[in-house]
Design a protein around this motif. Structure first.
Motif, PDB file in Angstrom:
ATOM      1  N   VAL A  28      50.810   4.307  33.441  1.00  0.00           N
ATOM      2  CA  VAL A  28      49.805   4.120  34.381  1.00  0.00           C
ATOM      3  C   VAL A  28      49.943   5.333  35.425  1.00  0.00           C
ATOM      4  N   LEU A  29      48.471   5.824  35.967  1.00  0.00           N
ATOM      5  CA  LEU A  29      48.399   7.051  36.849  1.00  0.00           C
ATOM      6  C   LEU A  29      48.570   6.466  38.188  1.00  0.00           C
TER       7      LEU A  29
ATOM      8  N   LEU B  52      47.242   9.243  43.650  1.00  0.00           N
ATOM      9  CA  LEU B  52      47.377  10.602  43.649  1.00  0.00           C
ATOM     10  C   LEU B  52      46.548  11.479  42.352  1.00  0.00           C
ATOM     11  N   GLN B  53      47.340  11.046  41.296  1.00  0.00           N
ATOM     12  CA  GLN B  53      47.127  11.542  39.863  1.00  0.00           C
ATOM     13  C   GLN B  53      45.825  11.388  39.723  1.00  0.00           C
ATOM     14  N   GLN B  54      45.055   9.994  39.990  1.00  0.00           N
ATOM     15  CA  GLN B  54      43.750   9.808  39.572  1.00  0.00           C
ATOM     16  C   GLN B  54      42.760  10.779  40.453  1.00  0.00           C
ATOM     17  N   GLU B  55      43.241  10.782  41.866  1.00  0.00           N
ATOM     18  CA  GLU B  55      42.194  11.755  42.823  1.00  0.00           C
ATOM     19  C   GLU B  55      42.162  13.064  42.224  1.00  0.00           C
ATOM     20  N   SER B  56      43.313  13.592  42.055  1.00  0.00           N
ATOM     21  CA  SER B  56      43.540  14.972  41.466  1.00  0.00           C
ATOM     22  C   SER B  56      42.830  15.130  40.092  1.00  0.00           C
TER      23      SER B  56
ATOM     24  N   ILE C 144      40.187   4.219  32.761  1.00  0.00           N
ATOM     25  CA  ILE C 144      41.580   4.673  32.189  1.00  0.00           C
ATOM     26  C   ILE C 144      41.983   3.709  31.078  1.00  0.00           C
ATOM     27  N   HIS C 145      42.643   4.168  29.933  1.00  0.00           N
ATOM     28  CA  HIS C 145      43.120   3.474  28.836  1.00  0.00           C
ATOM     29  C   HIS C 145      44.695   3.633  28.757  1.00  0.00           C
ATOM     30  N   ILE C 146      45.361   2.734  28.613  1.00  0.00           N
ATOM     31  CA  ILE C 146      46.982   3.045  28.360  1.00  0.00           C
ATOM     32  C   ILE C 146      47.041   2.909  26.925  1.00  0.00           C
ATOM     33  N   ASP C 147      47.705   4.067  26.227  1.00  0.00           N
ATOM     34  CA  ASP C 147      48.024   4.233  24.803  1.00  0.00           C
ATOM     35  C   ASP C 147      49.398   4.739  24.768  1.00  0.00           C
ATOM     36  N   PRO C 148      50.451   3.805  24.474  1.00  0.00           N
ATOM     37  CA  PRO C 148      51.893   4.252  24.478  1.00  0.00           C
ATOM     38  C   PRO C 148      52.065   5.442  23.304  1.00  0.00           C
ATOM     39  N   GLU C 149      51.061   5.142  22.278  1.00  0.00           N
ATOM     40  CA  GLU C 149      51.468   6.341  21.214  1.00  0.00           C
ATOM     41  C   GLU C 149      51.333   7.802  21.726  1.00  0.00           C
TER      42      GLU C 149
ATOM     43  N   ILE D  57      52.896   9.033  23.967  1.00  0.00           N
ATOM     44  CA  ILE D  57      54.294   9.274  24.361  1.00  0.00           C
ATOM     45  C   ILE D  57      54.423   9.879  25.737  1.00  0.00           C
ATOM     46  N   GLY D  58      53.518  10.680  26.040  1.00  0.00           N
ATOM     47  CA  GLY D  58      53.574  11.428  27.719  1.00  0.00           C
ATOM     48  C   GLY D  58      52.064  12.070  27.682  1.00  0.00           C
ATOM     49  N   GLY D  59      51.734  12.465  28.701  1.00  0.00           N
ATOM     50  CA  GLY D  59      50.580  13.396  29.106  1.00  0.00           C
ATOM     51  C   GLY D  59      49.379  12.493  29.041  1.00  0.00           C
ATOM     52  N   PHE D  60      48.149  13.093  28.695  1.00  0.00           N
ATOM     53  CA  PHE D  60      47.017  12.408  28.502  1.00  0.00           C
ATOM     54  C   PHE D  60      46.003  13.163  27.722  1.00  0.00           C
ATOM     55  N   VAL D  61      44.748  12.429  27.405  1.00  0.00           N
ATOM     56  CA  VAL D  61      43.757  13.001  26.725  1.00  0.00           C
ATOM     57  C   VAL D  61      42.712  12.527  27.686  1.00  0.00           C
ATOM     58  N   ILE D  62      41.798  13.329  27.851  1.00  0.00           N
ATOM     59  CA  ILE D  62      40.450  13.088  28.559  1.00  0.00           C
ATOM     60  C   ILE D  62      39.120  13.419  27.614  1.00  0.00           C
ATOM     61  N   LYS D  63      38.609  12.416  27.750  1.00  0.00           N
ATOM     62  CA  LYS D  63      37.226  12.258  26.916  1.00  0.00           C
ATOM     63  C   LYS D  63      35.892  12.244  27.712  1.00  0.00           C
ATOM     64  N   ILE D  64      34.979  13.201  27.727  1.00  0.00           N
ATOM     65  CA  ILE D  64      33.981  13.499  28.661  1.00  0.00           C
ATOM     66  C   ILE D  64      32.847  13.720  27.605  1.00  0.00           C
ATOM     67  N   GLY D  65      32.220  12.682  27.204  1.00  0.00           N
ATOM     68  CA  GLY D  65      31.036  12.747  26.057  1.00  0.00           C
ATOM     69  C   GLY D  65      31.794  13.361  24.856  1.00  0.00           C
ATOM     70  N   SER D  66      31.325  14.256  24.180  1.00  0.00           N
ATOM     71  CA  SER D  66      31.947  14.702  22.814  1.00  0.00           C
ATOM     72  C   SER D  66      32.969  15.761  23.095  1.00  0.00           C
ATOM     73  N   LYS D  67      33.395  16.039  24.569  1.00  0.00           N
ATOM     74  CA  LYS D  67      34.454  17.007  24.619  1.00  0.00           C
ATOM     75  C   LYS D  67      35.685  16.180  24.712  1.00  0.00           C
ATOM     76  N   ILE D  68      36.669  16.825  24.236  1.00  0.00           N
ATOM     77  CA  ILE D  68      38.185  16.238  24.310  1.00  0.00           C
ATOM     78  C   ILE D  68      39.057  17.295  24.819  1.00  0.00           C
ATOM     79  N   ILE D  69      40.082  16.947  25.833  1.00  0.00           N
ATOM     80  CA  ILE D  69      41.044  17.683  26.461  1.00  0.00           C
ATOM     81  C   ILE D  69      42.404  16.941  26.025  1.00  0.00           C
TER      82      ILE D  69
END
Length: 186
Positions: free
Chosen positions: A121-122, A125-129, A147-152, A154-166
């Motif tokens: 869970v973020l 402050l992390q969400q605002e950033s 926000i979706h919680i995905d324990p797989e 392990i750590g960090g995050f994935v951002i999806k905006i349209g077809s772009k993925i970070i």
């Protein structure tokens, strides 16, 4: 073609019609609120979800149930729209229609919707950033984080905006290392 893209393709004309009519009568915000209420109500009841998606249930019965559920809670504009969906046997597309409608509203308001997949869970402050960083990157006036919680991950995050993925997740980095090592060993 995936099922979700074919659902969105079928739902888009209905969402556009609702969006345009809401814009004409200046009820965009009220329609937003109504659709959030409807979506929340339907998502909380498996019985209602199954009832609305059952093709064997007469559309008139579906309309009566929708009338009783939402008569004093949503505008007549949205209630009429639900009746049209029931008549045309498209009420099963309701979730996809709501998603398409909200995307149209976000485009109107220059709002970017970013799906965030995270292992934990973020904090606020992390969400605002994240919101500020995504605003800077996209040039949007507003950013809405989903926000979706995905324990797989392990750590960090994935951002999806349209077809772009970070992908800034540990899982993603491990996959990149595995690919690199597999290619290097050839």
């Amino acid at each position: 073609m995936s099922q979700s893209s074919s659902l969105n393709k079928a739902a888009l004309p209905y969402a556009e019609a609702l969006f345009e009519s809401s814009q004409l009568i200046q009820l965009i915000e009220k329609t937003n609120q109504d659709l959030y209420l409807i979506s929340d109500t339907v998502s909380k009841s498996d019985v209602l979800k199954k009832f609305l998606s059952n093709p064997l249930v007469n559309p008139e019965i579906k309309k009566k149930v929708l009338q009783k559920l939402f008569l004093d809670q949503v505008s007549s504009h949205v209630l009429n729209f639900l009746s049209i969906l029931a008549d045309r046997r498209r009420i099963n597309l309701l979730d996809a229609i709501i998603d398409c409608y909200l995307n149209l509203v976000y485009k109107l308001k220059l709002t970017t919707v970013a799906n965030i997949y995270t292992a934990a869970v973020l904090t606020d402050l992390q969400q605002e950033s994240l919101e500020k960083k995504i605003q800077d990157i996209t040039g949007s006036k507003e950013v809405k984080l989903v926000i979706h919680i995905d324990p797989e991950l392990i750590g960090g995050f994935v951002i999806k905006i349209g077809s772009k993925i970070i992908d800034m997740s540990i899982y993603g980095q491990l996959n990149q290392m595995t690919s690199y090592l597999n290619v290097a060993s050839l």
